[in-house]
Motif scaffolding. Structure first.
Motif, short mmCIF file in Angstrom:
data_model
loop_
_atom_site.label_atom_id
_atom_site.label_comp_id
_atom_site.label_asym_id
_atom_site.label_seq_id
_atom_site.Cartn_x
_atom_site.Cartn_y
_atom_site.Cartn_z
N GLU A 1419 0.84 -1.20 0.00
CA GLU A 1419 0.00 0.00 0.00
C GLU A 1419 0.88 1.25 0.00
N HIS A 1807 -12.16 7.06 -10.79
CA HIS A 1807 -12.50 7.33 -9.39
C HIS A 1807 -13.93 7.83 -9.24
N LEU A 1812 -14.59 4.50 -3.46
CA LEU A 1812 -13.98 3.84 -2.30
C LEU A 1812 -12.63 3.21 -2.64
N SER A 1813 -12.38 3.00 -3.92
CA SER A 1813 -11.16 2.29 -4.33
C SER A 1813 -9.96 3.21 -4.43
N LYS A 1815 -6.83 4.96 -4.00
CA LYS A 1815 -5.68 4.75 -3.11
C LYS A 1815 -5.95 3.70 -2.04
N ASN A 1816 -6.95 2.88 -2.25
CA ASN A 1816 -7.28 1.84 -1.26
C ASN A 1816 -6.78 0.52 -1.82
N TYR A 1817 -5.46 0.25 -1.63
CA TYR A 1817 -4.85 -0.90 -2.27
C TYR A 1817 -5.19 -2.21 -1.57
N SER A 1818 -5.76 -2.11 -0.33
CA SER A 1818 -6.15 -3.34 0.39
C SER A 1818 -7.48 -3.86 -0.12
N ASN A 1819 -8.26 -2.96 -0.67
CA ASN A 1819 -9.58 -3.35 -1.17
C ASN A 1819 -9.66 -3.02 -2.66
N SER A 1856 -13.60 -3.27 -3.12
CA SER A 1856 -14.25 -1.94 -3.01
C SER A 1856 -15.07 -1.63 -4.25
#
Length: 1933
Positions: A1419, A1807, A1812-1813, A1815-1819, A1856
Motif C-alpha cells: 500500500e 475514481h 472507495l477504491s 488509493k485503497n490498495y487493500s480493497n 471496493s
C-alpha cells in the motif's frame, strides 16, 4: 613621310618601299599590295600645318618612345593573321620557348650564352610581357645598320634557351618563343633592343635597334601621311589607346557587305565586354572575349590605338576613298597591342592599356573619318591633366599629333547604344508602340546630368543608365501600363505625349541647360564634323579658357543626317579619376611601382621639403633627436615602462583586458542550423544527390586566400573551437601541424594538399567531406582563361581546384562557399541554386529582437546611419584638408598617379602630427586635424591605462610598394622622435606574417599570460591592446579580422577610382565591429564624441564637429547644415587656415600655451550639446575637458572659469558642479582600449568614396549598392530596374541572378545550359553574411551539428527505464534455476508462481493487479509512486546502432538493397494481391483478409495449382534444425509508421532466411507498399480501419491458428503428424530496434558466485536459441526483458520468470487456441491477454537473459488516434471527462471509437465510478474476465469466470468495487456471490447497448445486492451510428 621627302624620290627610300611591298605580297595570299608610288607620293593635300615637326625638346623621352614604336608598320598593313596551334605537349608559357626554357632577360642575364659568329643578342618584346625582354640570337645581316638601312629582307635566328638553330622565318621563330601574336609577325615590330654586357658581365638592355633612318623617324610621328600607327597602340600612350580605328580592306574584296556587322552583333559584344564598371573599369582580355564569342568573322575593337594618323590605312586598297569609311569591311582584331615600355614613359599614370580599352565596341561604326584633329603639343604641361574624350553618337574624327596627352574611351558610346536596344524584359510591350530613347534625348539628358554634378564629383555610367531608363519608362508609362498590372517603380504621371527633341533644337537646349552651371559644362556646336569642335576645344584648352570647365560637350547636328557628338572631360580632378579608373588592379600596381622605381616621386619629396619654413623635415627631426635624446624618451615612454613596474609592485593593473575565446553566439547557432536544414533538404529531395544515411562521420577542408594572417586566424579559430576533437578527427593531444591539415592556403602549394583531400574522399566513401571555401569572392578567375599564368601562380586556382570534375562528381563532397560579398557568385551562370543560399538573418523582425545578443553589430548600414542628421558625430568621415592638398598636388604633378601623391601627402601628415605631439608645435600647420586627432589618441592611449594598453590605427595602403615606403618613413620618424617604445608600426603584407618588436611581444605575453618563450603574434586579433599603426597592404583585404582595440580605420588611400560594389564594401568591412549592447548604440553619437574626447589632449580639434552637431540637431531642415554634419568636413577652408585655428594644447605640458578663453568656448559648446542630447550622457561627456585641465600646470584660473561657467546648466539638471568634477578625475585613468571596444571605430574615407557611400539613389539605397557588383561580371542590360530598399538578401540575389552575367575571365562563364535542365550543382551551398559578423564560428558550429546529426542517424533514442513495482515481487530464497542455465526446465518452471504484477515501465500509469503474494507494505509503496511523473516524458538514452539493428526506410546499404527490393531484378510492381478467407464464430461472419506477396517471397506460401489461389503459409517442423533459417513467422502490426517503422530486419537476422509479415490497415496499404515493396503485407479488413492494436493481434492469432490447421492437413497427407508442425509465431512491435543477451560466468568458487556481461546480439541468435528450448511446445507464451541500463544482478539471478511479457513475444497458437485477444482493445491488450493465458493454466516464460531495446518513435502507433468533435472540424482539445455522457443528452458527440473513449475515460476518471477504491490498495476492484486500466491510484483483482481456470484465492479479500465488462454467458450470479464487498462499494456494468444492460442486471440478479438509480446510467459520447457503449453504476447495499 616627313615633309623633307614630300614629292621627292630617294633611292634608299624607294628600295625600302619596294622591299616591303614585295615582302607583303609574298606573305599575303589575298591582299593586293598598294601601288608603290602611291605610298611614296601620299596625299599632299592632307598636310596639316599643325603637325609640322615642332620643338619637342621638353619631352625627349616621349619622342624616343614613339620612335621605337613606329617601326616599319607604315609599310605593310597588319594582315589578318591566324595563329598556328602549338605542337602537342609543348610549353606555351609567355617568356619561355616551346621547349620550356626561360628566355626572359631578367632570368638569364647572368648566364653564359654562346653566340655564333656573325650573330648578335637582341631583346624581343612580347605583347603579353610588357615588362620583359626575351633574349634572341639574330644574324646581324638581317638587322639594320646605325642609319636604319641595309637590313636584308627575311630572318635568320637561333633560340638561346633550347639552342635550336636555323630559324629562317620570323613567323616560325615568333611561334617558337611564344610571342602569341595575332597580327602578322614582323621583326621590325618585335626586335627592339641590342643586348650588351655591363661591367659586372650581366646582360642588359642596350641601344634601340634603329629600323629606319633617324631623320625620317624623328619627323614621321608628326605627319599625317604614311607614318601612322593606325592599328597599333603606341607604347607610350597607355590608356590613350582607346580611340576608334580605321577599317581594314576586306580580306575578300567580294565579301558581302554587312557580314561583319552581323558577326559582331551576334554576341552583343559591348554589353558582354568591359563597359560595365562603374567608372569604366573593365578588366577583360579581348583574346578571351573572342574565343568565347566564337565570332565567325573576327571583329576589330575601335579602341585599339590613339590615332597618330588622320588619313587612310597604311597600305591603300584599290577603290578606297578616305571620305567613305566602310564599317562593313573585315576588321582585324589586334589582340596583343604593344603595351608600354615604361622605362621611357614619362606619361606616368597612363602607361598601360586597360582591358576595357581592348574590348571596345567591336561592331562600332564610329571609325575615324573626315579631316584629322591634331592634339597640340605640351597639352599635358599646360592643362595639368590628360583630357578624357568619350565618344558619343555618330562618327568620330582621327586624332593625330601629341596623342599621348589624351585618352579616348568608348564607354559612353556603349552606354548610348545599350540604352537604345530594348531589353528582352521590355520586348513584350512591342517595338511598334514603344520606341527606344532618341539620340537627341540621350545627349540632352547627359548634359542635364553633367550640369548637376558638383565640382568634386565624377560622372558614373550607372547614374546615366538609370537616368535613361527612368526617362524611357516615364515617357512610355501609358503603354507599359497596358502590358503590366503593376509598375515596379511608381513614376510621376507624364502629361500627354512628350514632344521629341529635334537635332536642330538640341544644341540650343543643351546650351540652355549648361547656362546655369557657371561654365562647368561648355557646349561647342559644329556645323560640319566633330573635328572642328575638337580642334576648337584643344585651342581653348591651350589658351587657358577652360580652366573652370569640367566637361565640354561637342555636338554636330544637321538636319539631313544623324547627330555626331562627344564629351571631353577637361576638369583636372575628373579627368585624372576617370583615366586612372581605366587601369586594371594589376596595371595600377605596375604603374605605381614604376613611378617609385624610376624615382619620379623624388620631385614630390623635394616639393614637400620646400614647404617647411624651418627647412627639411628630416633636418628638423635630426635636430630634435639630438636635443632631446634621453629626455623625451623618459617622459613619453613612461607610460609604456610603467606597466611592468606596476605589475612588479603588485599595484594597479588594468583589469579590462581579455581576449575573447571561442564561444557560439545565438546568431551563429541559428545560421548553423539553417545550413544543416539545407543539407537535410538536399538529402530529402528525390534527386538522390546526397545520401546522408550512408555517412558515418565528417571530414572537412577550409580553403582561405593566400594571406598568412587569414590562414593563421582560421587555424586559431579551428584550434579553439575544439571541433577536431568533437568530430573525432584528432586525439586529445592536438598539435599545430595536425590542425594545419584542415586549412589550405590557396597558393602554389595548395594543389598538393587538395590532392590528398580528394584521395581521402575517394578512399572513404562513408565519410562526408565538407569543402569550405572561405572569403569565396576572392579569385574567381577562370582557370582556362588565366590571363597572366606566368606572373600569378594562384590565378584561377579556385576554379582549377573547387570546380574540378572530381569535386563535382564525388557524391560525398559538399562545397560551402562563405563570403560577405556573394554578388559574383549570383550571376546568370552561377553553379549555386538560389535554394541553396543561406543569408545571415537580421536581428530584428517587426521590432522584435529575434536573437538576444549581448553585442550589437556595426556594419556598413550602421556606419552610414551615423552620418545622417540627428546623429552627433559621424563614424564615417572625410578629411577635406587632406583632399584639398592631394588635389592641388595632383594638378602640380599631372604625370604622377594619384595613389602616389595621396600616400606621400598622408605620410607627411602623419609625420608632422607625430612631431607636433612630441613638442614641435609648429608642425601642426603641416598636418590635418583628423590626422592629428588620430596621432594624439594613439600616442597618449597607452598612458591612460596602468598596464599600457593602447589603440590600434589601421592605415590602409592597397599598393604594396607604397605601403613599404610609408612604413619606412613612419618608422624613421618614430625612431627620431624616440617613440619606439610608445607604439609599434606594423607592415601588414598579405604574403608574410606579422613582425613586431621584442619589447611589444613581451608586453603582449604579459597581457595574455603567455609563457611560451618563442611565442609571436600571428593574427591581428592577438594584437589586442597594442598601441600601433597597422599599415594594411594588399589590393584587397583577404578576410583578416582586426582586434577590439581598433579605434581608427584610415581608408583615405583606398583606390577610389575602381568603383565596384565588392571592392568598396570589403574596404569598409575592415571597420565592421561588435559593440557591447549595453551602450546606447541607437545613438552612437553621444558615446562617440564623448568617448573619443578623453583620448585627446585637446578638445578644440573637435570644434567643427561640435558646430556640425548643433547644425544637425537644432536645424535639421537646413540642407547646408545637414550636409556639413554628414560630411564631417572639419576644415573650414584651406589647410593653413585650418591649422592656424588649431589649439596648441596638443603638445606636451612644457610646450603648452593655451588661452583660457579658447578652452572655455569649446567647453561651452560641449555643454550645450549635452543639454541638447540625452542628460544621461553628461557624466560621460565631460571628462575630456577635465583631463585636459589636469594635464596642465597653469590651470588654476581656467578651472575656475570652467566650473563657474558650467554650474548653471548642472544645477538645472540636478547636478552640482563639485561631484561632477570628481567623477571626471576618477575616469581619467580609464583604459582607452576598453573604451575603444565599447564603440565602433571611426572611418576616414576619400571624399569621392564618401559621397558615393553616403548618397542614396532614387530607391533610397546607398549609391554604392547600385554599382557593378564585381569586376569580373557585367550587367546583362542597361535596361534594368533599380534595386529596391525593401529587398531582402534573397531578392537581391535573384536580382543579380537576373541582371548580371560573368565575363569570360570569370570561372562561371562556361556554366551554361548544355542540354541539361539545370546548371546548378546539387551539393553546393553559399553562406553570405556581413563582414566580421562571425561566419567562421557559424560554419564550424555547422560542422559540429552536422557531425552530431550523422552520429544521430547512426544512433537511436531507446527507452531506458527501470522495471516498476520491483518491491512487490516475493523475496524468496528459493531459486528454480541456476544463473547459468540456458533453457528453462519444464518441471521446475511449472512450479514457479505467476507474478501478476506489471513490471513494464510503460505501464507506470496503469492499475496495479493484486494477488495473494502482495504484502501489506505494498500500500505504502504504491501510494508513494511518482504521481507527478505519471504523464511526463519517458526516459530514454542514446545508443549507437549495432550491426544487428533493425532499420527504418532511411537506411540504405549495399547488403540490404536486394532485401529491400531496390534491386533492379525486383521491380516495385512485382507483387500480387491474394484474398484469404476463414470463418470465425465469435465474429459471426467470415473474415476476408488480403495478402500482398512480392514475387521474391512467394516460396513461403502454398498456392493451388490451376488457379494460383493462396492456400496456406508454409510452416516448418518442430524437428527442423538449420543455422540459416528462422522457423517462426514474424508478424508486425503497424499504423502511421510507413517511414519510421523498423521493418528492415536484414541485419537483425544476420542475413538469415525468415518470414516477416507487416500487418497494416486497408487505407494505409498503398503507402506501406510504396516504402516496403519487398515485404509481405497482411491487409486487415476495412471494418478494422479505426480499430486498435487488439484487433490486429486478434486477427494475427486467429489467422495463424487457421493456417496451422491448414498446414497440418496439407502435411498430414505427406505423412507428417499434426503435432510436428511448428506452432509458434513471433508478434513484434514496430519499434524493436536491437536485442541483447546476458552472458553469465559461473566460474566462481561458490555455486552462488557469478559475473555477467550484456552485449548486443542478433535477433537470429535469440530466436534460434528460444526455438531450441527443450519441450518448447509446452509453453504458450515466451518473451524477454525490456532492456534497461539499470538492470541489476537480482533481476537476472533467476534466468527465467513466469510473468507478463510484452513487445516481442513468441506465441504458441496451438496451445492458446481457446484464448483470444480482445479485438476491441486499444491499450493494455497484452496484459489482458497474459492474464487470460495464465488463468487458462498455460505457461508464460520470460527469458531474463535476453532483452529487447525499443526505439522512441515520435509518430504513428497509438499517437495516430486523435479524439475530436464530430460536429466541428476545428481542432478543440477535449478533456477525458467529456468522453462519456448521459444517454439521450444533447452532449457533443465525438468522432472516436467507443472502446477508445471508454478506456481513456477509465484511465483518467475511474475514481468517479469507484470512489472507495481510490488509493485503497487493500480493497481492490474486482474485474471479471478482463483487465482494464483504471488509473494508477486504483488497484484491480483479475478473476476468470471460465471453469477450471486458475484464480487467486479471494477468501481474505474484501473488494471496493466490481467491474463487469461485456460479460459473456460464463459469468453467472452464483459466481459473483462468492466475493465480498465493502458497504458502499460501487458496481460498473458495461454493455454494447441499453437492452443488454438491463438483461445483464436481471440475469446476474444484481439488484439483490446492488442499488441502482436512473441517473446512474451513462454512455460513451458517440452518436448512435457509432454504436456507443453503455454503463450502469450502482452501490452495494
Amino acid at each position: 613621310m616627313g615633309n623633307s621627302y614630300a614629292g621627292q624620290l630617294k633611292t634608299t627610300r624607294f628600295e625600302e618601299v619596294l622591299h616591303n611591298s614585295i615582302e607583303a605580297s609574298l606573305r599575303s595570299n589575298n591582299l593586293v599590295p598598294r601601288p608603290i608610288f602611291s605610298q611614296l607620293y601620299l596625299e599632299a593635300e592632307q598636310q596639316l600645318s599643325s603637325l609640322e615637326a615642332g620643338s619637342r625638346a621638353d619631352n625627349e623621352e616621349e619622342e624616343e618612345e614613339e620612335e621605337e614604336e613606329e617601326g616599319s608598320e607604315s609599310s605593310s598593313p597588319p594582315v589578318s593573321y591566324q595563329v598556328k596551334p602549338p605542337p602537342e605537349g609543348c610549353c606555351t608559357t609567355d617568356g619561355f620557348c616551346q621547349a620550356g626554357k626561360d628566355l626572359r632577360l631578367v632570368s638569364i642575364s647572368n648566364e653564359h650564352i654562346e653566340v655564333p659568329s656573325g650573330f648578335l643578342l637582341v631583346g624581343a618584346k612580347s605583347p603579353n610581357l610588357p615588362d620583359h625582354l626575351l633574349v634572341c640570337a639574330v644574324d646581324k645581316r638581317f638587322l639594320p645598320d646605325d642609319n636604319g638601312r641595309n637590313a636584308l629582307l627575311g630572318f635568320s635566328g637561333n633560340c638561346v634557351g633550347c639552342g635550336k638553330k636555323g630559324f629562317c622565318y620570323f613567323t616560325e621563330f615568333s611561334n617558337h618563343i611564344n610571342l602569341k601574336l595575332t597580327t602578322q609577325p614582323k621583326k621590325q615590330k618585335h626586335l627592339k633592343y641590342y643586348l650588351v654586357r655591363n661591367a659586372q658581365g650581366a646582360l642588359t638592355k642596350g641601344s634601340v635597334i634603329c629600323w629606319k633612318g633617324a631623320e625620317f623617324r624623328g619627323r614621321q610621328s608628326s605627319t599625317s601621311t604614311c607614318s601612322s600607327t593606325l592599328f597599333q597602340l603606341p607604347e607610350s600612350s597607355g590608356l590613350s589607346g582607346s580611340t576608334s580605328s580605321e577599317p581594314l580592306p576586306p580580306a575578300n574584296p567580294s565579301a558581302p557587305a554587312g557580314t561583319q556587322q552581323t558577326a559582331a552583333a551576334i554576341d552583343h559584344i559591348p554589353s558582354t565586354a568591359a563597359f560595365s564598371s562603374a567608372v569604366y573599369n573593365g578588366k577583360e582580355s579581348p583574346k578571351q572575349q573572342l574565343m568565347k564569342n566564337n565570332l565567325s568573322a573576327l571583329t576589330r575593337p575601335s579602341v585599339l590605338g590613339t590615332l597618330t594618323n588622320s588619313g587612310p590605312p597604311k597600305k591603300r586598297h584599290k577603290g578606297w576613298s578616305p571620305e567613305s569609311p566602310s564599317s562593313t569591311e573585315t576588321w582585324n582584331l589586334q589582340l596583343n597591342p604593344q603595351t608600354s615600355n615604361r622605362i621611357k614613359n614619362d606619361g606616368g599614370s597612363l602607361s598601360s592599356l586597360p582591358h576595357s580599352a581592348l574590348v571596345g565596341p567591336a561592331s562600332s561604326p564610329m571609325v575615324g573619318s573626315g579631316e584629322p584633329v591634331s592634339v597640340p603639343d605640351n597639352l599635358l604641361k599646360i592643362c595639368k591633366a590628360k583630357p578624357v574624350i568619350f565618344k558619343g553618337h555618330g562618327n568620330f574624327p582621327y586624332l593625330c599629333g601629341n596623342i599621348n596627352d589624351v585618352i579616348v574611351s568608348p564607354l559612353l558610346y556603349t552606354c548610348y547604344r545599350n540604352s537604345q536596344s530594348l531589353s528582352r524584359a521590355y520586348e513584350q510591350y512591342g517595338a511598334s508602340t514603344i520606341q527606344p530613347i532618341s539620340e537627341e534625348m540621350q545627349l540632352l539628358l547627359t548634359v542635364y546630368y553633367l550640369v548637376q554634378l558638383a565640382a568634386d564629383q565624377v560622372p558614373l555610367i550607372e547614374d546615366l543608365e538609370q537616368i535613361f531608363m527612368r526617362s524611357w519608362r516615364e515617357s512610355h508609362l501609358c503603354e507599359i501600363r497596358q502590358y503590366q498590372q503593376a509598375v515596379p517603380q511608381p513614376f510621376p504621371q507624364v502629361p500627354g505625349q512628350i514632344t521629341p527633341v529635334t537635332s536642330a533644337q538640341l544644341p540650343w537646349l543643351a546650351g540652355l541647360a549648361a547656362s546655369s552651371c557657371n561654365d562647368s559644362v561648355h557646349i561647342i556646336e559644329c556645323s560640319y564634323s566633330l573635328a572642328e569642335g575638337l580642334s576648337e576645344m584643344f585651342k581653348l584648352l591651350m589658351e587657358g579658357k577652360l580652366i573652370k570647365t569640367n566637361y565640354v560637350v561637342i555636338i554636330c547636328a544637321s538636319r539631313n543626317r544623324a547627330i555626331d557628338s562627344c564629351i571631353v572631360i577637361t576638369g583636372k580632378y575628373q579627368a585624372r579619376v576617370l583615366s586612372e579608373s581605366m587601369l586594371s588592379p594589376s596595371d595600377y600596381q605596375k604603374e605605381v611601382n614604376y613611378q617609385l622605381v624610376t624615382g619620379k616621386v623624388e620631385t614630390l619629396g623635394s616639393f614637400f621639403s620646400t614647404l617647411c619654413p624651418e627647412g627639411d623635415i628630416d633636418l628638423l627631426l635630426e635636430k630634435f633627436h639630438q636635443e632631446n635624446q634621453g629626455h623625451i624618451s623618459s617622459s613619453l615612454s613612461a607610460s609604456v615602462n610603467k606597466p611592468t613596474a606596476v605589475n612588479g609592485a603588485g599595484t594597479a593593473v588594468c583589469t579590462s583586458y581579455e581576449i575573447e575565446r571561442h564561444q557560439i553566439r545565438p546568431f551563429q547557432l541559428a545560421v548553423a542550423q539553417k545550413l544543416l536544414s539545407h543539407i537535410c533538404s538536399i538529402a530529402d529531395s528525390s534527386t538522390q544527390n546526397l545520401d546522408l544515411g550512408s555517412f558515418e562521420k565528417i571530414d572537412f577542408l577550409i580553403c582561405v586566400p593566400p594571406s598568412e594572417v587569414t590562414y593563421q586566424q582560421t587555424l586559431f579559430h579551428l584550434w579553439h573551437s575544439g571541433i577536431l576533437l568533437e568530430l573525432g578527427l584528432e586525439k586529445e593531444h592536438l598539435t599545430k601541424q595536425r590542425v594545419e591539415q584542415y586549412v589550405m592556403k590557396l597558393d602554389a602549394e595548395a594543389q598538393i594538399k587538395f590532392k590528398i583531400f580528394l584521395q581521402n574522399s575517394m578512399q572513404n566513401p562513408h565519410t562526408l567531406f565538407v569543402l569550405i571555401h572561405d572569403h569565396a569572392h576572392w579569385d574567381l578567375m577562370s582557370a582556362v582563361h588565366s590571363l597572366y599564368p606566368q606572373t600569378e601562380l594562384s590565378t584561377g586556382l579556385v576554379d582549377r581546384l573547387l570546380n574540378c570534375r572530381e569535386v563535382k562528381e564525388a557524391p560525398n563532397i559538399v562545397t560551402l562557399h562563405v563570403t560577405s560579398f556573394p554578388y559574383a557568385l549570383q550571376t546568370q551562370h552561377t553553379h549555386i541554386s538560389p535554394y541553396n543560399e543561406i543569408h545571415w538573418p537580421s536581428s530584428y523582425s517587426n521590432g522584435v529582437d529575434l536573437y538576444h545578443e549581448n553585442k550589437k553589430y556595426f556594419g556598413l548600414s550602421e556606419f552610414i546611419e551615423s552620418t545622417l542628421s540627428g546623429h552627433s558625430i559621424p563614424l564615417l568621415r572625410y578629411d577635406s584638408s587632406f583632399e584639398t592638398m592631394a588635389m592641388a598636388l595632383g594638378k602640380r604633378f599631372p604625370r604622377l598617379h594619384s595613389a602616389v601623391i595621396r600616400t606621400f601627402v598622408l605620410i607627411q601628415h602623419y609625420s608632422a602630427a607625430m612631431m607636433a605631439v612630441c613638442g614641435l608645435s609648429q608642425m601642426k600647420n603641416y598636418t590635418s586635424v583628423e590626422t592629428l586627432e588620430i596621432t594624439q589618441n594613439l600616442i597618449n592611449s597607452s598612458r591612460q591605462c596602468p598596464s599600457g594598453h593602447g589603440l590600434m590605427v589601421v592605415l590602409r595602403i592597397p599598393c604594396i610598394p607604397l605601403a613599404a615606403v610609408a612604413y619606412e618613413r613612419l618608422y624613421n620618424v618614430r625612431e627620431r622622435l624616440a617613440l619606439e617604445d610608445n607604439f609599434e608600426i606594423i607592415l601588414g603584407n598579405p604574403n608574410s606574417g606579422i613582425t613586431i618588436g621584442k619589447h611589444f611581444v613581451e608586453q603582449l605575453k604579459i597581457w595574455q599570460k603567455i609563457e611560451d618563450v618563442d611565442w609571436r603574434p600571428q593574427t591581428y586579433l592577438e594584437l589586442e591592446g597594442l598601441p600601433c599603426i597597422l599599415i594594411f597592404s594588399g589590393m584587397d583585404p583577404q578576410g583578416e579580422s582586426l582586434p577590439r582595440s581598433l579605434r581608427y580605420c584610415d581608408l583615405r588611400l583606398i583606390n577610389s577610382s575602381s568603383l565596384v560594389r565588392t571592392s568598396l564594401e570589403q574596404e569598409l568591412g575592415l571597420a565592421a565591429y561588435f559593440v557591447s549592447s549595453e551602450i546606447h548604440t541607437e545613438k552612437p553619437v553621444v558615446n562617440d564624441v564623448l568617448e573619443s574626447d578623453p583620448e585627446k589632449l585637446s578638445s578644440t580639434d573637435n570644434e567643427d564637429e561640435e558646430i556640425a552637431t548643433e547644425g544637425s540637431t537644432s536645424e535639421k531642415r537646413s540642407p547646408m547644415k545637414r550636409e556639413r554634419s554628414r560630411s564631417h568636413d572639419s576644415a573650414s577652408s584651406s589647410l593653413s587656415s585650418k591649422a592656424s585655428t588649431f589649439c596648441t594644447e596638443s603638445s606636451p605640458p612644457q610646450a603648452l600655451s593655451s588661452s583660457t578663453e579658447e578652452t572655455t568656448n569649446t567647453y561651452e559648446r560641449q555643454k550645450q550639446k549635452v543639454d541638447k542630447g540625452a542628460q544621461t550622457a553628461i557624466s560621460k561627456h565631460l571628462p575630456p575637458v577635465t583631463e585636459q585641465l589636469d594635464m596642465k600646470q597653469n590651470m588654476k584660473s581656467t578651472q575656475v572659469s570652467i566650473t563657474s561657467s558650467s554650474s548653471p546648466p548642472f544645477s538645472s539638471s540636478s547636478f552640482s558642479s563639485a561631484p561632477t568634477h570628481n567623477s571626471y578625475i576618477l575616469q581619467t585613468s580609464q583604459c582607452s582600449m576598453t573604451k575603444a571596444s565599447k564603440q565602433p571605430p571611426i572611418v576616414f574615407l576619400p571624399k569621392l568614396v564618401y559621397d558615393i557611400i553616403t548618397s542614396t539613389d532614387s530607391s533610397g539605397l546607398p549609391k554604392s549598392s547600385s554599382l557593378l557588383p564585381y569586376h569580373s561580371v557585367m550587367w546583362a542590360s542597361s535596361f534594368r530596374p533599380l534595386m529596391s530598399k525593401m529587398m531582402t538578401c534573397t531578392e537581391q540575389s535573384l536580382y543579380y541572378r537576373q541582371w548580371t552575367v560573368p565575363k569570360p575571365i570569370h570561372m562561371d562563364y562556361n556554366n551554361r545550359n548544355e542540354g541539361r535542365m539545370d546548371t546548378f550543382h546539387p551539393r553546393r551551398l553559399l553562406l553570405s553574411g556581413p563582414p566580421q559578423i562571425g561566419k567562421t564560428g557559424a560554419y564550424l558550429q555547422f560542422l559540429s551539428i552536422l557531425s552530431r546529426m550523422l552520429i544521430r542517424l547512426t544512433e537511436v533514442d531507446v527507452y531506458d527505464e527501470e522495471e516498476i513495482n520491483i518491491n512487490m515481487k516475493e523475496e524468496s530464497d528459493q531459486y528454480y534455476h541456476q544463473p547459468g542455465d540456458m533453457w528453462p526446465d519444464l518441471e521446475s518452471f511449472k512450479k514457479m508462481p505467476f507474478d501478476y504484477t506489471i513490471h513494464d515501465p510503460k505501464y507506470e500509469d496503469a492499475s496495479l493487479i493484486c494477488s495473494k503474494l502482495q504484502t501489506i507494505d505494498s500500500e505504502d509503496s504504491s501510494m508513494s509512486r511518482r504521481q507527478e511523473d505519471t504523464y511526463t516524458c519517458r526516459q530514454t538514452t542514446r545508443m549507437r546502432l549495432s550491426k544487428y539493428a533493425a532499420y527504418n526506410t532511411y537506411h540504405h546499404c549495399e547488403q540490404c538493397h536486394q532485401y529491400m527490393g531496390f534491386n533492379p531484378r525486383y521491380q516495385i510492381y512485382e507483387s500480387t494481391l491474394h484474398a484469404f478467407a476463414f470463418s470465425y464464430s465469435m465474429l459471426g461472419e467470415e473474415i476476408q483478409l488480403h495478402f500482398i506477396i512480392p514475387k521474391s517471397k512467394e516460396h513461403h506460401f502454398v498456392f493451388s495449382q490451376p488457379g494460383r489461389q493462396l492456400e496456406s503459409m508454409r510452416l516448418p517442423l518442430v524437428t527442423d534444425k538449420s543455422e540459416d533459417y528462422i522457423k517462426s513467422p514474424t508478424f508486425t502490426p503497424t499504423t502511421g509508421r510507413h517511414e519510421h517503422g523498423l521493418f528492415n530486419l536484414y541485419h537483425a537476422m544476420d542475413g538469415a532466411s525468415h518470414l516477416h509479415v507487416l500487418v497494416v490497415k486497408e487505407y494505409e496499404m498503398a503507402i506501406y507498399k510504396k516504402y516496403w515493396p519487398n515485404h509481405i503485407m497482411l491487409v486487415l479488413p476495412s471494418i478494422f480501419n479505426s480499430a486498435g492494436v487488439g484487433a490486429a493481434h486478434f486477427l494475427i492469432k486467429e489467422l495463424s491458428y487457421h493456417n496451422l490447421e491448414l498446414e497440418r492437413n496439407r502435411q498430414e497427407e505427406l505423412g507428417i503428424k499434426p503435432q510436428d508442425i511448428w506452432p509458434f509465431i513471433v508478434i513484434s512491435d514496430d519499434s524493436c530496434v536491437m536485442w541483447n543477451a546476458v552472458e553469465v560466468d559461473c566460474s566462481g568458487d561458490r555455486k552462488s558466485d557469478y559475473t555477467w556481461t550484456e552485449r548486443n546480439v542478433s535477433l537470429k541468435q535469440i530466436l534460434q536459441h528460444i526455438e531450441a528450448t527443450p519441450n518448447v511446445t509446452h509453453y504458450a507464451l515466451i518473451g524477454m526483458r525490456k532492456w534497461s541500463s539499470k538492470t541489476n544482478s537480482a533481476e537476472i539471478k533467476e534466468p527465467f520468470s513466469c510473468c507478463h511479457v510484452h513487445d516481442f513475444i513468441m506465441l504458441n497458437v496451438d496451445l492458446t487456441q481457446n484464448v483470444q485477444y480482445n479485438q476491441n482493445r486499444f491499450t493494455c491488450d497484452d496484459v489482458d491477454f497474459n492474464l487470460r493465458v495464465h488463468s487458462a493454466g498455460l505457461l508464460i516464460c520470460r527469458f531474463n537473459h535476453f532483452s529487447v531495446m525499443k526505439k522512441q518513435i515520435a509518430v504513428g502507433g497509438q499517437r495516430s488516434f486523435h479524439i475530436k468533435s464530430k460536429v466541428s472540424d476545428t481542432p478543440v482539445s477535449i478533456s477525458p471527462a467529456q468522453y462519456i455522457c448521459a444517454p439521450d443528452s444533447k452532449h457533443t458527440f465525438l468522432a472516436a471509437p467507443a472502446q477508445l473513449l471508454l478506456e481513456k475515460y477509465l484511465q483518467y476518471h475511474s475514481h468517479r465510478f469507484f470512489p472507495l477504491s481510490l488509493k485503497n490498495y487493500s480493497n481492490p476492484v474486482l474485474s471479471v474476465d478482463c483487465y482494464l486500466n483504471l488509473g494508477p491510484q486504483i488497484s484491480v483483482c483479475y478473476v476468470s469466470s471460465r471453469p477450471h481456470s486458475l484464480n487467486i484465492s479471494s477468501s481474505g479479500l474484501t473488494f471496493s468495487g466490481l467491474l463487469l465488462y461485456l460479460c459473456d454467458s460464463f459469468v453467472v450470479a452464483s459466481f459473483l456471490k462468492k466475493f465480498h464487498f465493502l458497504k458502499g462499494a460501487t458496481l460498473c456494468v458495461i454493455c454494447q447497448d441499453r437492452n443488454s444492460l438491463r438483461q445483464t442486471v436481471v440475469r446476474l440478479e444484481l439488484e439483490d445486492e446492488w442499488q441502482f438509480r436512473l441517473r446512474d446510467e451513462f454512455q460513451t459520447a458517440n452518436a448512435k451510428e457509432d454504436r456507443p457503449l453503455f454503463f450502469l453504476t450502482g452501490r452495494h447495499i
